[in-house]
Design a protein around this motif. Structure first.
Motif, PDB file in Angstrom:
ATOM      1  N   ALA A 265      54.773  49.893  48.535  1.00 57.24           N
ATOM      2  CA  ALA A 265      54.551  48.452  48.615  1.00 57.24           C
ATOM      3  C   ALA A 265      55.535  47.797  49.572  1.00 57.24           C
ATOM      4  O   ALA A 265      55.175  46.898  50.338  1.00 57.24           O
ATOM      5  N   ALA A 266      56.791  48.258  49.549  1.00 54.94           N
ATOM      6  CA  ALA A 266      57.806  47.679  50.435  1.00 54.94           C
ATOM      7  C   ALA A 266      57.494  47.946  51.900  1.00 54.94           C
ATOM      8  O   ALA A 266      57.915  47.186  52.778  1.00 54.94           O
ATOM      9  N   THR A 267      56.767  49.023  52.183  1.00 54.58           N
ATOM     10  CA  THR A 267      56.414  49.368  53.559  1.00 54.58           C
ATOM     11  C   THR A 267      54.959  49.017  53.867  1.00 54.58           C
ATOM     12  O   THR A 267      54.383  49.527  54.828  1.00 54.58           O
ATOM     13  N   ASP A 268      54.365  48.152  53.050  1.00 50.33           N
ATOM     14  CA  ASP A 268      53.009  47.621  53.260  1.00 50.33           C
ATOM     15  C   ASP A 268      51.952  48.728  53.278  1.00 50.33           C
ATOM     16  O   ASP A 268      51.000  48.698  54.051  1.00 50.33           O
ATOM     17  N   ARG A 269      52.108  49.691  52.355  1.00 50.16           N
ATOM     18  CA  ARG A 269      51.091  50.731  52.153  1.00 50.16           C
ATOM     19  C   ARG A 269      50.540  50.577  50.736  1.00 50.16           C
ATOM     20  O   ARG A 269      50.745  51.430  49.864  1.00 50.16           O
ATOM     21  N   TYR A 270      49.820  49.502  50.497  1.00 50.18           N
ATOM     22  CA  TYR A 270      49.411  49.160  49.135  1.00 50.18           C
ATOM     23  C   TYR A 270      48.344  50.095  48.591  1.00 50.18           C
ATOM     24  O   TYR A 270      48.234  50.278  47.368  1.00 50.18           O
ATOM     25  N   GLY A 271      47.542  50.684  49.439  1.00 55.78           N
ATOM     26  CA  GLY A 271      46.576  51.656  48.957  1.00 55.78           C
ATOM     27  C   GLY A 271      47.247  52.860  48.333  1.00 55.78           C
ATOM     28  O   GLY A 271      46.897  53.302  47.230  1.00 55.78           O
ATOM     29  N   TRP A 272      48.264  53.399  49.039  1.00 50.84           N
ATOM     30  CA  TRP A 272      49.020  54.519  48.508  1.00 50.84           C
ATOM     31  C   TRP A 272      49.864  54.099  47.307  1.00 50.84           C
ATOM     32  O   TRP A 272      50.092  54.901  46.391  1.00 50.84           O
ATOM     33  N   ALA A 273      50.341  52.859  47.304  1.00 50.80           N
ATOM     34  CA  ALA A 273      51.089  52.361  46.143  1.00 50.80           C
ATOM     35  C   ALA A 273      50.216  52.394  44.894  1.00 50.80           C
ATOM     36  O   ALA A 273      50.662  52.768  43.808  1.00 50.80           O
ATOM     37  N   GLY A 274      48.935  52.023  45.052  1.00 49.59           N
ATOM     38  CA  GLY A 274      48.012  52.076  43.925  1.00 49.59           C
ATOM     39  C   GLY A 274      47.795  53.485  43.420  1.00 49.59           C
ATOM     40  O   GLY A 274      47.749  53.729  42.205  1.00 49.59           O
ATOM     41  N   VAL A 275      47.680  54.437  44.341  1.00 51.41           N
ATOM     42  CA  VAL A 275      47.502  55.840  43.943  1.00 51.41           C
ATOM     43  C   VAL A 275      48.734  56.338  43.185  1.00 51.41           C
ATOM     44  O   VAL A 275      48.618  57.007  42.140  1.00 51.41           O
ATOM     45  N   ALA A 276      49.927  56.017  43.682  1.00 52.87           N
ATOM     46  CA  ALA A 276      51.156  56.503  43.056  1.00 52.87           C
ATOM     47  C   ALA A 276      51.350  55.918  41.660  1.00 52.87           C
ATOM     48  O   ALA A 276      51.600  56.652  40.695  1.00 52.87           O
ATOM     49  N   LEU A 294      53.010  45.315  39.830  1.00 49.79           N
ATOM     50  CA  LEU A 294      52.553  45.614  41.187  1.00 49.79           C
ATOM     51  C   LEU A 294      51.204  44.968  41.477  1.00 49.79           C
ATOM     52  O   LEU A 294      50.940  44.547  42.616  1.00 49.79           O
ATOM     53  N   ALA A 295      50.353  44.863  40.459  1.00 47.43           N
ATOM     54  CA  ALA A 295      49.065  44.187  40.656  1.00 47.43           C
ATOM     55  C   ALA A 295      49.271  42.717  40.990  1.00 47.43           C
ATOM     56  O   ALA A 295      48.609  42.166  41.893  1.00 47.43           O
ATOM     57  N   VAL A 296      50.200  42.061  40.283  1.00 47.76           N
ATOM     58  CA  VAL A 296      50.488  40.653  40.578  1.00 47.76           C
ATOM     59  C   VAL A 296      51.078  40.524  41.984  1.00 47.76           C
ATOM     60  O   VAL A 296      50.714  39.617  42.746  1.00 47.76           O
ATOM     61  N   LEU A 297      51.995  41.421  42.346  1.00 43.37           N
ATOM     62  CA  LEU A 297      52.567  41.409  43.690  1.00 43.37           C
ATOM     63  C   LEU A 297      51.477  41.577  44.749  1.00 43.37           C
ATOM     64  O   LEU A 297      51.444  40.834  45.742  1.00 43.37           O
ATOM     65  N   ALA A 298      50.597  42.550  44.552  1.00 40.42           N
ATOM     66  CA  ALA A 298      49.546  42.813  45.536  1.00 40.42           C
ATOM     67  C   ALA A 298      48.624  41.614  45.697  1.00 40.42           C
ATOM     68  O   ALA A 298      48.243  41.261  46.817  1.00 40.42           O
ATOM     69  N   MET A 299      48.272  40.986  44.604  1.00 45.21           N
ATOM     70  CA  MET A 299      47.388  39.814  44.695  1.00 45.21           C
ATOM     71  C   MET A 299      48.116  38.628  45.326  1.00 45.21           C
ATOM     72  O   MET A 299      47.508  37.831  46.043  1.00 45.21           O
ATOM     73  N   ALA A 300      49.426  38.527  45.087  1.00 40.01           N
ATOM     74  CA  ALA A 300      50.190  37.424  45.668  1.00 40.01           C
ATOM     75  C   ALA A 300      50.281  37.528  47.176  1.00 40.01           C
ATOM     76  O   ALA A 300      50.389  36.512  47.878  1.00 40.01           O
ATOM     77  N   VAL A 301      50.240  38.768  47.713  1.00 35.67           N
ATOM     78  CA  VAL A 301      50.327  38.957  49.167  1.00 35.67           C
ATOM     79  C   VAL A 301      48.992  39.393  49.754  1.00 35.67           C
ATOM     80  O   VAL A 301      48.932  39.953  50.850  1.00 35.67           O
ATOM     81  N   ALA A 302      47.910  39.138  49.012  1.00 37.43           N
ATOM     82  CA  ALA A 302      46.549  39.429  49.480  1.00 37.43           C
ATOM     83  C   ALA A 302      46.339  40.912  49.779  1.00 37.43           C
ATOM     84  O   ALA A 302      45.708  41.278  50.762  1.00 37.43           O
ATOM     85  N   ARG A 303      46.857  41.783  48.896  1.00 37.35           N
ATOM     86  CA  ARG A 303      46.643  43.218  49.037  1.00 37.35           C
ATOM     87  C   ARG A 303      46.019  43.822  47.782  1.00 37.35           C
ATOM     88  O   ARG A 303      45.999  45.043  47.614  1.00 37.35           O
ATOM     89  N   GLY A 304      45.505  42.969  46.912  1.00 37.90           N
ATOM     90  CA  GLY A 304      44.952  43.452  45.653  1.00 37.90           C
ATOM     91  C   GLY A 304      43.800  44.429  45.840  1.00 37.90           C
ATOM     92  O   GLY A 304      43.662  45.392  45.090  1.00 37.90           O
ATOM     93  N   GLY A 305      42.977  44.192  46.842  1.00 40.17           N
ATOM     94  CA  GLY A 305      41.848  45.080  47.083  1.00 40.17           C
ATOM     95  C   GLY A 305      42.261  46.492  47.449  1.00 40.17           C
ATOM     96  O   GLY A 305      41.491  47.435  47.252  1.00 40.17           O
ATOM     97  N   LYS A 306      43.448  46.651  47.993  1.00 40.85           N
ATOM     98  CA  LYS A 306      43.931  47.986  48.350  1.00 40.85           C
ATOM     99  C   LYS A 306      44.605  48.675  47.166  1.00 40.85           C
ATOM    100  O   LYS A 306      44.461  49.882  46.958  1.00 40.85           O
ATOM    101  N   LEU A 307      45.381  47.931  46.379  1.00 40.19           N
ATOM    102  CA  LEU A 307      46.159  48.541  45.304  1.00 40.19           C
ATOM    103  C   LEU A 307      45.353  48.800  44.042  1.00 40.19           C
ATOM    104  O   LEU A 307      45.478  49.860  43.421  1.00 40.19           O
ATOM    105  N   LEU A 308      44.497  47.872  43.640  1.00 43.00           N
ATOM    106  CA  LEU A 308      43.871  47.938  42.322  1.00 43.00           C
ATOM    107  C   LEU A 308      42.964  49.143  42.098  1.00 43.00           C
ATOM    108  O   LEU A 308      42.949  49.686  40.984  1.00 43.00           O
ATOM    109  N   PRO A 309      42.178  49.599  43.076  1.00 42.89           N
ATOM    110  CA  PRO A 309      41.320  50.762  42.786  1.00 42.89           C
ATOM    111  C   PRO A 309      42.093  51.981  42.301  1.00 42.89           C
ATOM    112  O   PRO A 309      41.700  52.620  41.310  1.00 42.89           O
ATOM    113  N   GLY A 310      43.180  52.329  42.957  1.00 41.16           N
ATOM    114  CA  GLY A 310      43.967  53.477  42.514  1.00 41.16           C
ATOM    115  C   GLY A 310      44.768  53.186  41.270  1.00 41.16           C
ATOM    116  O   GLY A 310      44.848  54.016  40.348  1.00 41.16           O
TER     117      GLY A 310
END
Length: 452
Positions: A265-276, A294-310
């Motif tokens: 997440a810190a390196t803007d890889r939210y898809g992999w963050a969701g998998v981990a 992390l879900a709240v963080l992802a949605m706050a920075v408009a990355r929820g679609g990448k993190l939530l599936p994993g």
């Protein structure tokens, strides 16, 4: 705290860490009532003592190099390679090998040769989960099957982990009782892979080409390097982590996956963050608060679609096979037993406030659970009203939130403290470094030394 952490090039805190760790290991070896812990301490004390001596030598070399920055002869160049954050990182890995991996292998070999006192109960539980998954399609026994066992075997029959944890028990189920099929060996290998990945991702990026930016970048990189070394120490050589990995180990890969998710997440890889983080939650429910933050963080920075599936998909996916075989067996092991509604009581009873309230206050269990719900509600309101926008803020919320939960839970373990400690220390390493500002927390006299 930054000044204390970085005093004498970081070596002052390192000396304190290894000295206190050696003392802890010695006391454990001499006085612990748990035989695997005593065996760990008798080996780890030497690793920590050696690390203390090496850090002292590094500190002396650091003092010499700092006073002779302009020296260009070969001995001075070689000495510079032995000091600094790179050398501190190398020593951290070596100490982890001596304080955690070596006693782990020794205990695994002794256990394979017939010793029955060289593993904590959770190791056997994970291995039985792997065997049941392989043979029955579910890692869980039903309540009826557990009740049919002799009373002294019922506790070990419970498997209070998510189905993903059973993967670490498959080597023993497939290959039999060898030292390398011990679940702790696979915990350690997996953890090492995850931590190496996280540290590599946290390595400073090259600074821009102009001179002023290079100076600012060097100072920022120095600050990040200090924080990364301390973060690595917090999840490897810290005694509560080394002891846990060597004798039990199931919490360490879960923690490592959560930390890797925060690094992604810190390196803007939210898809992999969701998998981990999803993989962590697929192994243990203790990771679910990290999933939520992390879900709240992802949605706050408009990355929820990448993190939530994993993050949500993996914990649900691993439930499909056990639910198809016996849904109630999962509920009995993972939900009822940890909440105190199983056929036996969990031995996780460290004397934290929640446990003391539950044991000594009328209706204390309900009081402790009520306090826990109040804290959970406060944290929920806080992250929804002021959502975290950086991985560092998310790590701090996870750290303080889990610390409060561990202290207030009616049933908990002292070893669970490794989670909040690691999250709070890693929050500094995850903090964004702004290269257009001067990293004032890094000592100016060390910047030239480490740049060289």
């Amino acid at each position: 705290m930054a000044r204390v952490d970085q005093a004498a090039g970081g070596y002052a805190a390192d000396l304190a860490l290894y000295a206190l760790s050696a003392a802890f290991a010695l006391v454990t070896a001499l006085s612990s009532t748990l035989l695997p812990h005593r065996a760990w301490g008798s080996v780890a004390v030497w690793a920590y003592a050696d690390a203390f001596l090496l850090v002292f030598l590094q500190f002396l070399g650091y003092r010499l190099v700092r006073d002779r920055l302009e020296a260009t002869t070969r001995p001075w160049r070689l000495l510079r390679l032995l000091v600094g954050n790179g050398a501190r990182t190398t020593l951290t890995w070596l100490t982890w090998a001596g304080a955690a991996l070596l006693p782990l292998v020794i205990q695994s070999v002794q256990r394979a040769n017939g010793r029955t006192d060289r593993a904590q109960e959770e190791v056997l539980v994970v291995e039985r989960m792997g065997e049941r998954l392989l043979n029955d399609g579910t890692p869980y026994l039903s309540r009826e099957a557990i009740a049919a066992l002799p009373a002294d075997e019922r506790l070990g029959a419970y498997s209070p982990y998510q189905p993903g944890m059973s993967v670490f028990g498959l080597p023993r189920a497939l290959a039999g009782d060898a030292w390398w099929t011990d679940a702790r060996i696979w915990f350690a290998l997996f953890t090492a892979l995850i931590l190496i990945t996280a540290v590599l991702l946290l390595r400073p990026r090259p600074a821009p080409a102009d001179d002023n930016a290079t100076v600012r970048g060097s100072r920022a990189d120095l600050w990040r390097s200090f924080a990364t070394v301390r973060a690595l120490q917090a999840v490897t050589v810290l005694p509560v982590c080394a002891l846990t990995l060597a004798t039990g180990g199931d919490d360490i890969p879960v923690l490592a996956l959560c930390l890797l998710a925060l690094v992604f997440a810190a390196t803007d890889r939210y898809g992999w963050a969701g998998v981990a983080v999803g993989a962590a939650a697929a192994c243990k429910l203790f990771a679910l608060p990290v999933v939520a933050v992390l879900a709240v963080l992802a949605m706050a920075v408009a990355r929820g679609g990448k993190l939530l599936p994993g993050a949500l998909g993996l914990p649900i996916l691993v439930l499909i096979p056990p639910f198809q075989v016996d849904q109630d067996a999962f509920l009995e092991n993972v939900i009822r037993f940890p909440l105190g509604h199983g056929l036996v009581t969990s031995p996780a009873q460290s004397p934290f406030p929640g446990y003391l309230i539950a044991q000594n206050v009328p209706g204390g269990r309900l009081v402790a659970l009520g306090l826990l719900l109040v804290v959970a509600a406060v944290i929920t309101v806080r992250i929804l009203w002021w959502p975290p926008r950086t991985a560092s803020a998310a790590a701090a919320i996870c750290g303080w939130g889990l610390l409060a939960a561990i202290l207030l839970m009616p049933t908990t373990r002292f070893g669970y403290l490794l989670y909040p400690i690691a999250f709070l220390v890693w929050a500094a390493a995850l903090r964004p470094v702004l290269r257009n500002h001067t990293a004032t927390s890094a000592p100016s006299d060390d910047t030239a030394l480490y740049r060289r």
